[in-house]
Design an enzyme around this catalytic site. Structure first.
Site, PDB file in Angstrom:
ATOM      1  N   CYS A 199     -20.512  12.412 -19.153  1.00  0.00           N
ATOM      2  CA  CYS A 199     -21.802  11.747 -19.000  1.00  0.00           C
ATOM      3  C   CYS A 199     -22.836  12.555 -19.784  1.00  0.00           C
ATOM      4  O   CYS A 199     -22.946  13.774 -19.613  1.00  0.00           O
ATOM      5  CB  CYS A 199     -22.199  11.695 -17.525  1.00  0.00           C
TER       6      CYS A 199
ATOM      7  N   CYS B 231     -25.558  14.181 -17.158  1.00  0.00           N
ATOM      8  CA  CYS B 231     -25.266  15.278 -16.218  1.00  0.00           C
ATOM      9  C   CYS B 231     -24.023  16.082 -16.573  1.00  0.00           C
ATOM     10  O   CYS B 231     -23.692  17.035 -15.889  1.00  0.00           O
ATOM     11  CB  CYS B 231     -25.130  14.738 -14.801  1.00  0.00           C
TER      12      CYS B 231
ATOM     13  N   CYS C 226     -22.393   6.505 -13.520  1.00  0.00           N
ATOM     14  CA  CYS C 226     -21.860   7.838 -13.254  1.00  0.00           C
ATOM     15  C   CYS C 226     -22.046   8.115 -11.761  1.00  0.00           C
ATOM     16  O   CYS C 226     -23.144   7.980 -11.227  1.00  0.00           O
ATOM     17  CB  CYS C 226     -22.617   8.875 -14.086  1.00  0.00           C
TER      18      CYS C 226
ATOM     19  N   CYS D 105     -24.635  11.313 -11.186  1.00  0.00           N
ATOM     20  CA  CYS D 105     -26.095  11.243 -11.354  1.00  0.00           C
ATOM     21  C   CYS D 105     -26.665   9.829 -11.269  1.00  0.00           C
ATOM     22  O   CYS D 105     -27.873   9.650 -11.327  1.00  0.00           O
ATOM     23  CB  CYS D 105     -26.509  11.892 -12.670  1.00  0.00           C
TER      24      CYS D 105
ATOM     25  N   CYS E 226     -16.356  -1.062 -20.763  1.00  0.00           N
ATOM     26  CA  CYS E 226     -17.148  -1.196 -21.981  1.00  0.00           C
ATOM     27  C   CYS E 226     -18.358  -0.280 -21.817  1.00  0.00           C
ATOM     28  O   CYS E 226     -19.286  -0.590 -21.075  1.00  0.00           O
ATOM     29  CB  CYS E 226     -17.557  -2.659 -22.130  1.00  0.00           C
TER      30      CYS E 226
END
Length: 141
Positions: free
Chosen positions: A54, A57, A103, A106, A128
């Site tokens: 991510c 984070c 995510c 976060c 996607c």
């Protein structure tokens, strides 16, 4: 699949902190659920072996081994690194029912997941994901 975002995440920051950390396009996608233009992301055609994190984070989200060519304009994966790394939420925006991928560390928007498209992947799913939501850490060796 849950339909509501969690009230808290392991990594939480104020809007001002996110804006200071992320560039305008990253902020728009990760924190405001925008979508980058198709075929413009740096990872759309990426073949490097590694782990995708991510960008907000740094949580590990996807492995290159699950990335496949869907020719949809965004990086596609058939599964997250582990089921608890992402959060799936019902998305009824844009006049359709989709499943948003966030995510789980976060709460940042990553993209959407689709099923039953016939890609022949082990899960019959296509995560996607916006390139701008990811950071690739190449495997050593």
């Amino acid at each position: 699949m849950s339909t509501d975002a969690r009230e808290s995440y392991p990594v939480e920051k104020t809007d001002e902190q996110w804006r200071a950390q992320l560039d305008p396009q990253e902020y728009a996608v990760l924190r405001q659920a925008a979508t980058e233009r198709p075929y413009t992301g740096e990872y759309t055609n990426e073949k490097t072996v590694g782990v995708y994190h991510c960008r907000a984070c740094d949580a590990e989200l996807f492995r290159s081994a699950t990335k496949f060519d869907s020719h949809c304009g965004w990086p596609s994966f058939w599964a997250p690194l582990a089921g608890d790394r992402v959060e799936l939420l019902e998305d009824r925006s844009m006049g359709m029912r989709r499943v948003e991928v966030r995510c789980a560390t976060c709460g940042s928007h990553l993209g959407h997941v689709f099923e039953g498209e016939g890609f022949g992947t082990p899960t019959d799913q296509r995560y996607c994901i916006n390139s701008v939501a990811l950071r690739l850490e190449p495997a050593e060796g």
